[in-house]
Scaffold this active site. Sequence first.
Site, PDB file in Angstrom:
ATOM      1  N   LYS A  48      34.077  43.356  40.140  1.00 42.72           N
ATOM      2  CA  LYS A  48      34.986  42.928  39.059  1.00 42.72           C
ATOM      3  C   LYS A  48      35.930  44.063  38.681  1.00 42.72           C
ATOM      4  O   LYS A  48      37.119  43.836  38.449  1.00 42.72           O
ATOM      5  CB  LYS A  48      34.187  42.459  37.839  1.00 42.72           C
ATOM      6  CG  LYS A  48      33.630  41.070  38.009  1.00 42.72           C
ATOM      7  CD  LYS A  48      32.624  40.720  36.929  1.00 42.72           C
ATOM      8  CE  LYS A  48      31.773  39.536  37.349  1.00 42.72           C
ATOM      9  NZ  LYS A  48      30.408  39.587  36.859  1.00 42.72           N
ATOM     10  N   GLN A  92      27.398  41.225  31.551  1.00 44.13           N
ATOM     11  CA  GLN A  92      26.839  40.969  32.881  1.00 44.13           C
ATOM     12  C   GLN A  92      25.403  40.470  32.747  1.00 44.13           C
ATOM     13  O   GLN A  92      24.549  41.135  32.183  1.00 44.13           O
ATOM     14  CB  GLN A  92      26.896  42.267  33.722  1.00 44.13           C
ATOM     15  CG  GLN A  92      26.465  42.083  35.166  1.00 44.13           C
ATOM     16  CD  GLN A  92      27.353  41.096  35.931  1.00 44.13           C
ATOM     17  OE1 GLN A  92      28.573  41.195  35.901  1.00 44.13           O
ATOM     18  NE2 GLN A  92      26.731  40.154  36.616  1.00 44.13           N
ATOM     19  N   ASP A 115      33.908  34.334  29.497  1.00 45.03           N
ATOM     20  CA  ASP A 115      32.840  33.577  30.156  1.00 45.03           C
ATOM     21  C   ASP A 115      32.714  32.155  29.611  1.00 45.03           C
ATOM     22  O   ASP A 115      32.087  31.306  30.241  1.00 45.03           O
ATOM     23  CB  ASP A 115      31.496  34.284  29.929  1.00 45.03           C
ATOM     24  CG  ASP A 115      31.095  35.128  31.120  1.00 45.03           C
ATOM     25  OD1 ASP A 115      31.507  34.793  32.242  1.00 45.03           O
ATOM     26  OD2 ASP A 115      30.359  36.103  30.922  1.00 45.03           O
TER      27      ASP A 115
END
Length: 277
Positions: A48, A92, A115
Amino acid sequence: MTILDGKKVSNEILEDLKIKFASLDKKAGFAIIWVGNNEASGIYVKNKLKKCEKLGIEGKLYHLEENTKEEEVLELIDKLNNDDSVNGILIQSPLPRHINEVNCFNHVNYKKDVDGFSNISAGNLTLGNPSLISCTPKGIMYLFDYYHLDLEGKNVCLINRSNIVGKPLFNLLIKKNATVTMCHSKTSNLEDFTKKADIVISAVGKPKFITSEMIKDGAIVIDVGISRENGKVIGDVDSEVFEKASYITPVPGGVGPMTIAMIFSNLYEAITKYQNK
Ligand code: NAP
């Protein structure tokens, strides 16, 4: 049979986003919180950050020790929520067991919730209001759209009921007028549902879980599952299914790259729609 080429489509999305990010008044900031030392997480985080660099985004890693307390993670999220140089926050997963992941996801300000896991984002999606949408479901919907696969009136068998895949995807599918049967580990006679489905979406995480006997001729098959066998990444769908399906996502190169692309699509949307910058 046509391959739904998530790698190609995601590259196109990322190329387009690179131009869009460059057109913003200031460099976008993307914070990743990684707690502990899970090896797979380390690879995902690194990837990422690499993508951030390619897209001209300021990637900021907050790597915390395995024994970090939940309060400390929440404090960091508060700090990032209030930091104007941070436009998106990603936690994460998985977090260490002593930390309540849902609490942490829900602590992220919905305007920076790339997210789409916070209660506000998930609630808005469920109610049909605008929101940042969970990346894997959003990526799957993008693929349907890209390949002009009309969902109206189609029977979809969705095998997953998790908060990050099944539930948001269910809402997106019904919004497109599909008829969705949501299956899970307690579903009796799963084959009865998969065999009737025009579209089967499997997100179980078990190799060869979907066999060709379970699929009707010409079905569309979306493989979300990820397992590792001898260092290789494999999905839920057995290779024989490729001969029976009309459209199918490969693993790797299907849903996975779409998920990554949608994180950055959400970051751009967070800035332009929710932060007015
Ligand atoms: P999860 O919470 O463990 O969900 C797995 C789902 O599969 C659950 O709903 C579970 O049912 C169901 N299931 C398990 N065994 C089953 C069986 N024998 N028959 C029918 N259903 C069964 O995991 P997740 O986070 O949603 O992820 C699912 C998979 O997708 C994993 O392999 C994950 O690595 C992968 N994934 C991939 C991406 C990507 O970008 N490609 C993104 C996210 C996740 P219950 O609810 O009854 O337990």
